[in-house]
Design an enzyme around this catalytic site. Structure first.
Site, PDB file in Angstrom:
ATOM      1  CD  GLU A   1      36.535 -15.060 -78.990  1.00  0.00           C
ATOM      2  OE1 GLU A   1      36.736 -15.876 -77.983  1.00  0.00           O
ATOM      3  OE2 GLU A   1      37.339 -14.833 -79.894  1.00  0.00           O
TER       4      GLU A   1
ATOM      5  CG  ASN B   1      40.564 -13.797 -79.920  1.00  0.00           C
ATOM      6  OD1 ASN B   1      40.558 -14.891 -79.502  1.00  0.00           O
ATOM      7  ND2 ASN B   1      39.389 -13.288 -80.457  1.00  0.00           N
TER       8      ASN B   1
ATOM      9  CB  THR C   1      49.603 -15.289 -71.788  1.00  0.00           C
ATOM     10  OG1 THR C   1      48.920 -14.205 -72.661  1.00  0.00           O
ATOM     11  CG2 THR C   1      50.495 -16.031 -72.557  1.00  0.00           C
TER      12      THR C   1
ATOM     13  CB  THR D   1      34.748 -20.201 -73.409  1.00  0.00           C
ATOM     14  OG1 THR D   1      34.207 -19.903 -74.667  1.00  0.00           O
ATOM     15  CG2 THR D   1      35.040 -21.625 -73.169  1.00  0.00           C
TER      16      THR D   1
ATOM     17  CE  LYS E   1      31.836 -21.917 -75.467  1.00  0.00           C
ATOM     18  NZ  LYS E   1      32.798 -22.146 -76.670  1.00  0.00           N
TER      19      LYS E   1
ATOM     20  CB  THR F   1      35.014 -23.143 -80.376  1.00  0.00           C
ATOM     21  OG1 THR F   1      36.136 -23.797 -81.186  1.00  0.00           O
ATOM     22  CG2 THR F   1      34.973 -23.378 -79.185  1.00  0.00           C
TER      23      THR F   1
END
Lengths: 397, 397
Positions: free
Chosen positions: B270, B392, B397, B147, B173, B184
């Site tokens: 991230e 994040n 959006t 992702t 992942k 996740t």
């Protein structure tokens, strides 16, 4: 009850002031509160196992004396993890202030906030203490205790107890390392009501659980937190007795002041652009409600989504499911503001513009209904922004 | 044991591939592993109470059949919190893949990762499944499951069991929502050893506790995590029996693969710019050691300090004290790299340049010595950067 403009010295019999010393380059960083007469006192201290030297001393004095007549605070240097020398320095801070003010040493409390592990610069401290004056500019006290806070945090209320007007004032500092159960936060509350230390402690313990212990900025707790409340009886009201109507009235004042300060701390969290309020309703018990609410407001993914004004409720439900609590996973409603986005446990279409209005306001409210029993919880926090990273990446260097 | 170049289809009897479907605009986002013959299988699934539909189905099939012959995965849409339709869609995903591959439906496992709450786009899924081929480019599988990951994560090792060469391969992942106890994160491990499902499950459970469960990116857990290991016996080695020497050898292979993947996940957290490794030694018990290590690597204040290359050990000691564990607060040593900064519980002067070299490297090691008993724990995480916030704040959006 009436909220009034004022400062920490608004109740009868208090004075306060602050000044710039060399603990930090800019801003006021040394402050004091002095009482005409010794007052009843109660304190709550960090739950972190590593406790800064000034806290160890203050906790010990408050518990032994049950009275207070002055408090001196510096910001910039925390005097935490400073070994045996740190304890000596805290004691010397107390001693010098007591000598300057001609007050019994055990009635002078000390507090510090700032960088951990840095030795207290005693020559700077000594010079600062030598400049203490009574009846200064009490507004400066609220400024002197700040670290990375952007704004001062003050709340003053008055309330009649029969014919006597009681005034209560509180100031706080917050910003980083703020988490449930007290963390790098200092708060001082002054009051002129007649109430003994034991009753004051009851009230403080009850109110802290629904106010300061319900905010979280980043999940860390600090070594230096304390809330100290002092009440000197200068109003000459009839003594407030535990569990009386007056006690309930006193607690409502205290809750108003502490909730106001708690929300101001959350709103001024490091780098914050938004206040987040999470209510959990219909939980099995109130500890489950609080745990779920804190899981949401403490989630970095929820906090960054709110910073990005993104109504990503998937992260909210993930934070609910992440908790070690029991609830019916098939009957959960989530509201962002007044708009349902999940009900019951299924996505609801919403009006994008309407929800964007809510997300882009300075205060985002999230409501969770668990339809389990009737226990509720409410917590406050803030979003996670670029500035949080910036402030904390560059703090000591 | 030897680490070799390879991919998830390096063990005998596996093929894998990936392709671009419409789940996301860019990047591969649909992948599959197909086995010549059904294999032994074991899985571990998210501890989040909200469990995505594909996980519910896969968990049920693995526990019932104890065999696996294919696994299909999409990224971009998590099929989580999608109500009854989500369960139907996961079932249909399994059914379509089984039809395409002419495999019994219950032997086909499904997994999804991506945005929560978005319905599965079934026409995109159907088209993707219609394109499944056996013997494709197995390197593409590791790409298709990502992702927000920047890099693929693969580890392949070989080891002799008597004269038989066993190969084990893993892909993973990670990225956001990574926390102890599975979050996740997807990981698939293939092996050609002869071992039954029950023994495989023992090995997986033991190894996950010192590998995947010891990483934390942001403290959140997800609704979609799973680790699945499958071993088909194509090597024809003597069956590996629980608690035998061969079992220990097999576990060492698995630990090597899973630890390598865990560290790669942490390093590719991230927005991460640095891998953080925290070792706690001399704790009272191993759960205390792990809890303290996780408190440090999970602290936003520690993570931002490391991003800022700031050796702010005050935040490390505050994170130690923040835990609900017992230790002697007067006998704690902290090392950053090989440099002591606190010992015993008092600040140590250090060479600024030397410590800056450590802070500015890609991997920062923090060691805590509690001098209590002889229990240790080690965890991995990453720093907290502007990019974490950026990624994040703008995800859906």
């Amino acid at each position: 009850m009436e909220e009034i403009n004022g400062n920490i010295a608004s109740p009868l019999g208090f004075s306060a002031d602050g000044l710039h010393a060399g603990f930090k380059r800019k801003k006021l960083n040394f402050g004091w509160i002095v009482l005409e007469v010794p007052a009843s006192v109660a304190g709550i201290f960090t739950t972190n196992k590593i406790i800064a030297a000034p806290l160890v001393l203050t906790k010990q004095c408050i518990n032994k004396e049950n009275k207070i007549q002055a408090i001196v605070v510096n910001s910039g240097v925390a005097n935490s993890c400073t070994g045996e020398q740190g304890h000596k320095d805290a004691f010397r801070m107390q001693q010098l202030a007591a000598d300057k003010l001609h007050i019994k040493q055990q009635l002078v409390e000390v507090a510090s906030t700032g960088v951990i592990g840095k030795p207290m610069p005693m020559s700077i401290l000594e010079e600062a203490i030598s400049k203490i004056v009574v009846n200064g500019n009490a507004d400066d006290f609220a400024k002197a205790i700040l670290t990375t806070d952007k704004d001062t945090k003050t709340c003053v209320v008055t309330e009649h107890f029969n014919r006597d007007l009681v005034t209560m004032a509180g100031v706080a500092k917050g910003s980083g390392m703020i988490h449930p159960n007290m963390a790098t936060m200092l708060s001082f509350i002054t009051c002129d009501a007649n109430i003994n230390s034991k009753t004051l402690k009851h009230a403080l313990n009850e109110v802290v659980d629904v106010t300061f212990n319900q905010i979280t900025i980043d999940g860390d707790t600090s070594t230096n937190d304390m809330v100290v409340i002092m009440s000197n009886g200068c109003t000459n009201n009839k003594e407030i007795i535990h569990n009386s109507d007056d006690y309930e009235k006193f607690k409502r004042m205290l809750e108003h002041v502490m909730k106001d300060l708690a929300k101001k701390i959350a709103k001024d969290g490091e780098g914050a652009t938004k206040l987040i309020e999470v209510s959990v309703e219909g939980a099995r018990n109130s500890s489950a409600a609080k745990m779920i609410a804190k899981s949401i407001v403490g989630s970095s993914l929820v906090k960054t989504a709110i910073f990005g004004e993104d109504p990503n409720w998937g992260r909210i439900i993930a934070a609910v499911g992440h908790t070690d609590t029991h609830f019916n996973i098939d009957n959960i409603d989530i509201y962002i503001g007044h708009i349902p986005v999940l009900k019951p446990s299924s996505p609801i279409d919403y009006d994008n513009e309407e929800i964007q209005d809510i997300m882009s306001s300075g205060e985002v409210k999230i409501q969770i209904h668990l339809h389990n029993r009737d226990c509720n919880g409410k917590v406050w926090g803030c979003d996670l922004s670029y500035d949080y990273v910036k402030i904390n990446a560059l703090y000591t260097t």
